[in-house]
Write a protein that holds these residues in place. Structure first.
Motif, PDB file in Angstrom:
ATOM      1  N   UNK A 148      77.020  49.010 -19.835  1.00 37.17           N
ATOM      2  CA  UNK A 148      75.628  48.950 -19.383  1.00 37.17           C
ATOM      3  C   UNK A 148      74.974  50.326 -19.472  1.00 37.17           C
ATOM      4  N   UNK A 149      75.727  51.374 -19.160  1.00 37.31           N
ATOM      5  CA  UNK A 149      75.189  52.737 -19.307  1.00 37.31           C
ATOM      6  C   UNK A 149      74.820  52.987 -20.764  1.00 37.31           C
ATOM      7  N   UNK A 150      75.708  52.600 -21.677  1.00 43.98           N
ATOM      8  CA  UNK A 150      75.449  52.803 -23.100  1.00 43.98           C
ATOM      9  C   UNK A 150      74.223  52.015 -23.555  1.00 43.98           C
ATOM     10  N   UNK A 151      74.080  50.788 -23.065  1.00 44.00           N
ATOM     11  CA  UNK A 151      72.903  49.993 -23.425  1.00 44.00           C
ATOM     12  C   UNK A 151      71.633  50.635 -22.873  1.00 44.00           C
ATOM     13  N   UNK A 152      71.684  51.100 -21.630  1.00 43.08           N
ATOM     14  CA  UNK A 152      70.515  51.772 -21.047  1.00 43.08           C
ATOM     15  C   UNK A 152      70.127  52.985 -21.884  1.00 43.08           C
ATOM     16  N   UNK A 153      71.110  53.744 -22.327  1.00 44.56           N
ATOM     17  CA  UNK A 153      70.842  54.921 -23.164  1.00 44.56           C
ATOM     18  C   UNK A 153      70.161  54.500 -24.468  1.00 44.56           C
ATOM     19  N   UNK A 154      70.615  53.402 -25.064  1.00 44.84           N
ATOM     20  CA  UNK A 154      70.025  52.919 -26.306  1.00 44.84           C
ATOM     21  C   UNK A 154      68.577  52.496 -26.111  1.00 44.84           C
ATOM     22  N   UNK A 155      68.276  51.954 -24.938  1.00 45.75           N
ATOM     23  CA  UNK A 155      66.927  51.472 -24.650  1.00 45.75           C
ATOM     24  C   UNK A 155      65.902  52.587 -24.477  1.00 45.75           C
ATOM     25  N   UNK A 156      66.363  53.832 -24.401  1.00 44.37           N
ATOM     26  CA  UNK A 156      65.445  54.937 -24.151  1.00 44.37           C
ATOM     27  C   UNK A 156      64.529  55.242 -25.334  1.00 44.37           C
ATOM     28  N   UNK A 157      64.996  54.973 -26.555  1.00 43.27           N
ATOM     29  CA  UNK A 157      64.158  55.327 -27.706  1.00 43.27           C
ATOM     30  C   UNK A 157      62.922  54.433 -27.754  1.00 43.27           C
ATOM     31  N   UNK A 158      61.772  55.057 -27.936  1.00 46.22           N
ATOM     32  CA  UNK A 158      60.523  54.316 -28.058  1.00 46.22           C
ATOM     33  C   UNK A 158      60.333  53.843 -29.493  1.00 46.22           C
ATOM     34  N   UNK A 159      60.123  52.577 -29.666  1.00 51.26           N
ATOM     35  CA  UNK A 159      59.768  51.983 -30.950  1.00 51.26           C
ATOM     36  C   UNK A 159      60.696  52.405 -32.093  1.00 51.26           C
ATOM     37  N   UNK A 160      61.995  52.153 -31.954  1.00 49.97           N
ATOM     38  CA  UNK A 160      62.899  52.483 -33.070  1.00 49.97           C
ATOM     39  C   UNK A 160      62.599  51.604 -34.277  1.00 49.97           C
ATOM     40  N   UNK A 161      62.894  52.135 -35.458  1.00 48.38           N
ATOM     41  CA  UNK A 161      62.760  51.348 -36.677  1.00 48.38           C
ATOM     42  C   UNK A 161      64.067  50.640 -37.012  1.00 48.38           C
TER      43      UNK A 161
END
Length: 213
Positions: A148-161
């Motif tokens: 879940x920590x890793x997923x939260x970290x991934x969610x931080x990027x705004x508008x990834x391509x």
């Protein structure tokens, strides 16, 4: 329209062993592709190379029509801050850091303005349901909590391509699997191309395309 990711003749060898032999792949924006195959087939290595985190390959990988060979190291670093995000299978968490510190460091690495780092980290932790363990060291967490920590970290990027997830639901419970699939749908709706290396039948069924290694 140029696809978000294209690979032509992608060939990867490690330790004298050929892992990927002349793979051609195209990921359109707003699509989900499952990268499947048995253990040892090269899914993780391919994921790292397709995201330009590992450049030890032959062939061509292009992001939004620009080949990696035409990108400088600075260009690639910028892409990893603004357009391409990878959630690795081994999570790459620093065990001595707290969950909150992990997220705030990731926000800094992505170049988010200082005033946005704390609220964005808090929002991501809330989304994956681990606000209550924000002060805990990641090395003391369960496997599911670390995911879940890793997923939260991934969610931080705004508008990834381009979003690359390597076995994001391996060993996950139903709730975490639902969080992952919900995030995939959101990236999909926001026109990101999502590549998932997975054995999960549910993820494979949801994908628009499947590539077997």
């Amino acid at each position: 329209m140029t696809d978000t990711l294209t690979a032509e003749g992608l060939t990867i060898a490690r330790g004298g062993r050929l892992l990927i032999d002349s793979l051609d792949l195209s990921l359109a924006e707003g699509s989900i592709t499952a990268l499947t195959g048995p253990n040892g087939s090269g899914k993780t290595t391919a994921a790292w190379c397709l995201g330009l985190y590992d450049l030890d390959f032959m062939g061509t990988v292009a992001i939004d029509g620009v080949a990696s060979t035409h990108m400088s190291p600075r260009d690639i670093r910028r892409a990893h801050r603004t357009r391409i995000i990878l959630q690795p299978q081994n999570l790459l968490l620093e065990d001595s850091w707290t969950v909150d510190a992990t997220l705030r460091h990731a926000a800094w690495a992505l170049g988010l303005p200082r005033r946005q780092r704390k609220p964005r980290a808090s929002e991501a932790l809330d989304r994956v349901g681990i606000t209550q363990i924000a002060g805990s060291r990641t090395g003391l967490l369960s496997g599911g909590e670390r995911m879940r920590v890793a997923l939260a970290r991934t969610l931080l990027m705004e508008e990834p391509r381009l979003v690359i997830l390597d076995e994001p639901t391996a060993g996950a419970d139903d709730e975490l699997t639902s969080l992952v699939t919900d995030a995939m749908e959101e990236w999909n709706d926001a026109s990101a191309a999502v590549l998932v290396a997975t054995h999960d039948p549910g993820i494979i069924k949801r994908a628009d395309h499947r590539v077997d290694l």
